[in-house]
Design a protein around this motif. Structure first.
Motif, PDB file in Angstrom:
ATOM      1  N   SER A 160      14.228   2.863  -8.829  1.00 42.44           N
ATOM      2  CA  SER A 160      14.324   2.470 -10.238  1.00 42.44           C
ATOM      3  C   SER A 160      13.119   2.931 -10.995  1.00 42.44           C
ATOM      4  O   SER A 160      12.036   2.271 -10.771  1.00 42.44           O
ATOM      5  CB  SER A 160      14.492   1.128 -10.164  1.00 42.44           C
ATOM      6  N   PRO A 161      13.337   3.667 -12.046  1.00 44.03           N
ATOM      7  CA  PRO A 161      11.991   3.953 -13.072  1.00 44.03           C
ATOM      8  C   PRO A 161      11.854   2.626 -13.627  1.00 44.03           C
ATOM      9  O   PRO A 161      10.652   2.647 -14.143  1.00 44.03           O
ATOM     10  CB  PRO A 161      12.574   5.029 -13.774  1.00 44.03           C
ATOM     11  N   ILE A 162      12.823   1.979 -14.024  1.00 43.75           N
ATOM     12  CA  ILE A 162      12.368   0.681 -14.699  1.00 43.75           C
ATOM     13  C   ILE A 162      11.633  -0.264 -13.900  1.00 43.75           C
ATOM     14  O   ILE A 162      10.519  -0.775 -14.562  1.00 43.75           O
ATOM     15  CB  ILE A 162      13.860  -0.257 -15.261  1.00 43.75           C
ATOM     16  N   ARG A 163      11.894  -0.273 -12.644  1.00 42.50           N
ATOM     17  CA  ARG A 163      11.135  -1.251 -11.613  1.00 42.50           C
ATOM     18  C   ARG A 163       9.522  -0.554 -11.798  1.00 42.50           C
ATOM     19  O   ARG A 163       8.776  -1.505 -11.741  1.00 42.50           O
ATOM     20  CB  ARG A 163      11.520  -1.355 -10.417  1.00 42.50           C
ATOM     21  N   LYS A 164       9.655   0.574 -11.511  1.00 46.57           N
ATOM     22  CA  LYS A 164       7.878   1.137 -11.325  1.00 46.57           C
ATOM     23  C   LYS A 164       7.443   1.177 -12.669  1.00 46.57           C
ATOM     24  O   LYS A 164       6.179   0.986 -12.662  1.00 46.57           O
ATOM     25  CB  LYS A 164       8.408   2.834 -11.069  1.00 46.57           C
ATOM     26  N   LYS A 165       7.981   1.032 -13.806  1.00 49.60           N
ATOM     27  CA  LYS A 165       7.403   0.530 -15.218  1.00 49.60           C
ATOM     28  C   LYS A 165       6.675  -0.926 -15.059  1.00 49.60           C
ATOM     29  O   LYS A 165       5.808  -0.968 -15.436  1.00 49.60           O
ATOM     30  CB  LYS A 165       8.417   0.924 -16.331  1.00 49.60           C
ATOM     31  N   LEU A 166       7.530  -1.714 -14.687  1.00 48.28           N
ATOM     32  CA  LEU A 166       7.317  -3.242 -14.712  1.00 48.28           C
ATOM     33  C   LEU A 166       6.281  -3.449 -13.455  1.00 48.28           C
ATOM     34  O   LEU A 166       5.474  -4.231 -13.811  1.00 48.28           O
ATOM     35  CB  LEU A 166       8.627  -4.071 -14.576  1.00 48.28           C
ATOM     36  N   PRO A 168       4.201  -1.255 -11.509  1.00 48.09           N
ATOM     37  CA  PRO A 168       3.683   0.251 -11.066  1.00 48.09           C
ATOM     38  C   PRO A 168       3.284   0.115  -9.805  1.00 48.09           C
ATOM     39  O   PRO A 168       2.981   1.337  -8.985  1.00 48.09           O
ATOM     40  CB  PRO A 168       2.659   0.391 -11.990  1.00 48.09           C
ATOM     41  N   GLN A 169       2.717  -0.896  -8.918  1.00 46.53           N
ATOM     42  CA  GLN A 169       2.122  -1.029  -7.757  1.00 46.53           C
ATOM     43  C   GLN A 169       3.103  -1.092  -6.643  1.00 46.53           C
ATOM     44  O   GLN A 169       2.854  -0.988  -5.369  1.00 46.53           O
ATOM     45  CB  GLN A 169       1.259  -2.352  -7.573  1.00 46.53           C
ATOM     46  N   SER A 170       4.417  -1.043  -7.114  1.00 41.26           N
ATOM     47  CA  SER A 170       5.467  -1.146  -5.996  1.00 41.26           C
ATOM     48  C   SER A 170       5.693   0.058  -5.332  1.00 41.26           C
ATOM     49  O   SER A 170       5.330   1.172  -5.859  1.00 41.26           O
ATOM     50  CB  SER A 170       6.781  -1.724  -6.673  1.00 41.26           C
ATOM     51  N   CYS A 266      14.069   4.922   3.904  1.00 45.89           N
ATOM     52  CA  CYS A 266      13.207   4.273   3.458  1.00 45.89           C
ATOM     53  C   CYS A 266      13.434   2.815   3.148  1.00 45.89           C
ATOM     54  O   CYS A 266      14.702   2.512   3.080  1.00 45.89           O
ATOM     55  CB  CYS A 266      12.622   4.985   2.164  1.00 45.89           C
ATOM     56  N   ASP A 267      12.480   1.835   2.819  1.00 47.00           N
ATOM     57  CA  ASP A 267      12.752   0.608   2.137  1.00 47.00           C
ATOM     58  C   ASP A 267      11.661   0.473   0.966  1.00 47.00           C
ATOM     59  O   ASP A 267      10.844   1.421   0.925  1.00 47.00           O
ATOM     60  CB  ASP A 267      12.974  -0.430   3.180  1.00 47.00           C
ATOM     61  N   LEU A 268      11.890  -0.470   0.276  1.00 42.97           N
ATOM     62  CA  LEU A 268      11.035  -1.038  -0.664  1.00 42.97           C
ATOM     63  C   LEU A 268       9.922  -2.098  -0.112  1.00 42.97           C
ATOM     64  O   LEU A 268      10.602  -3.156   0.194  1.00 42.97           O
ATOM     65  CB  LEU A 268      11.720  -1.598  -2.087  1.00 42.97           C
ATOM     66  N   GLU A 269       8.945  -1.926  -0.123  1.00 45.90           N
ATOM     67  CA  GLU A 269       7.854  -2.904   0.440  1.00 45.90           C
ATOM     68  C   GLU A 269       8.105  -4.054  -0.538  1.00 45.90           C
ATOM     69  O   GLU A 269       8.211  -3.837  -1.691  1.00 45.90           O
ATOM     70  CB  GLU A 269       6.450  -2.442   0.393  1.00 45.90           C
TER      71      GLU A 269
END
Length: 381
Positions: A160-166, A168-170, A266-269
């Motif tokens: 998700s680019p939106i999560r990455k914007k919100l 950025p450390q994800s 992969c997963d999301l930390e």
């Protein structure tokens, strides 16, 4: 610039189920999906009892049951065919109210899509950014169009680019193993058991689906992003798993090349925030997990029902989103981490550790497995 009250970014299982759940509370959400056509990736999936209970709550379980296959039992073998563990999926499932099922993703998408109004899902709309203002959000798309919404539900997956914007450390974590998925003809083989085989050279899973087909997956430890794997053929995979017991080799050979899908696992930390005022992350955008517990789609389905319930019980949307975050954070984090650990255990290539693992699984009391099933399946809606 068009405006809606509620918008869902992502037309996968999370987005479509959420749209249905919101619809039942009187909210019609616009759904934007990046793909120009719905072409489900991954071939098959398990809908465990917790997901099926959610669909019961939405009143669509029976239609899904007709399109799926009941998962009666699940066994784990070593590469020589000796059983490591066996789970009777029916007894614990009935305890929690409903059976586990396997289903082709295309069938699940068909059922979900049929519950929404024509035109509610807008395809070919890849969201790349958002611009918040005092009254809502401008969603910017790859095609240079934009959409205004007051409330935004982000269900656009692990990347998700939106999560990455919100946030950025994800960070997306590579598991250390890569995976091929496929669909094989089951008319001659007549495989009826769902299983995994744990070998020193990889892991192979089997799940019979409706319509005399088998969903299978094959995982090997490997460096990330190996381009050679993209062009692997059925024959290449048959060679990789040639030492595994049958019907592994036969299942691979019953697969057409155009039915092979490859990607790294992969997963999301785990992240520390899902709710951002009038915006909320759900599904893989919030808590993507490795598939080792079969809970990726299931947790997204839980999200949908619980989010709709919070919106129904709160007068302020931001409060509902915050309540959702509080309810979902601990559970999804636990499942992500447990699945990560299970993958490491299953993928070990050390002969001594594999032998110890297999022995411990054979000796494991049924109560230990029951506690894990209770944690996964016992959820109230």
């Amino acid at each position: 610039m068009k405006q809606t009250e509620f918008t869902i970014i992502g037309g996968g299982i999370a987005g479509l189920t959420t749209a249905i759940a919101l619809q039942q509370t009187g909210i019609k959400a616009a759904v934007f999906e990046a793909a120009p056509v719905i072409r489900p990736v991954g071939a098959g999936l398990v809908l465990a009892a917790n997901a099926m209970k959610a669909y019961q709550h939405l009143g669509i379980a029976e239609e899904i049951i007709r399109a799926g296959t009941r998962l009666k039992q699940f066994s784990i073998y070593n590469e020589h065919g000796r059983m490591i563990s066996h789970t009777d999926s029916e007894k614990p499932s009935l305890k929690y109210g409903i059976n586990n099922f396997t289903i082709h993703r295309a069938e699940l998408h068909r059922v979900l899509g049929s519950r929404l109004e024509p035109g509610q899902i807008r395809l070919g709309k890849r969201a790349i950014d958002i611009v918040p203002d005092a009254d809502g959000y401008r969603v910017l798309f790859e095609d240079n169009r934009e959409h205004y919404t007051k409330y935004l539900i982000v269900a656009d997956g692990i990347h998700s680019p939106i999560r990455k914007k919100l946030l950025p450390q994800s960070r997306i974590r590579y598991s250390g193993y890569t995976c091929w998925r496929g669909i094989a003809d089951n008319r001659r083989l007549q495989v009826r058991e769902s299983s995994e085989t744990w070998g020193l050279k990889g892991r192979f899973g089997i799940a019979p689906l409706a319509g005399d087909i088998i969903y299978w997956y094959a995982c090997i430890n490997a460096p990330q992003n190996n381009p050679a794997f993209r062009n692997y053929t059925v024959e290449d995979l048959h060679h990789l798993f040639k030492d595994f017991h049958e019907p592994v080799g036969e299942i691979i050979l019953q697969t057409r090349k155009d039915q092979l899908i490859w990607d790294d696992i992969c997963d999301l930390e785990p992240i520390g925030q899902f709710a951002f005022g009038n915006l909320v992350l759900i599904g893989d955008a919030a808590h993507a997990t490795t598939p080792n517990l079969g809970q990726g789609a299931c947790q997204a389905i839980e999200d949908a029902v619980m989010l709709a319930a919070d919106l129904k019980s709160h007068s302020m949307v931001a409060d509902a989103f915050r309540s959702f975050e509080q309810k979902r954070m601990k559970r999804t984090r636990r499942i992500v981490e447990l699945s990560w650990q299970m993958g490491k255990i299953a993928q070990t290539e050390n002969p001594m550790l594999a032998g110890i693992r297999n022995t411990l699984f054979r000796l494991m009391p049924a109560a230990v497995n029951e506690r894990q099933l209770k944690m996964l399946y016992e959820v109230e809606f």
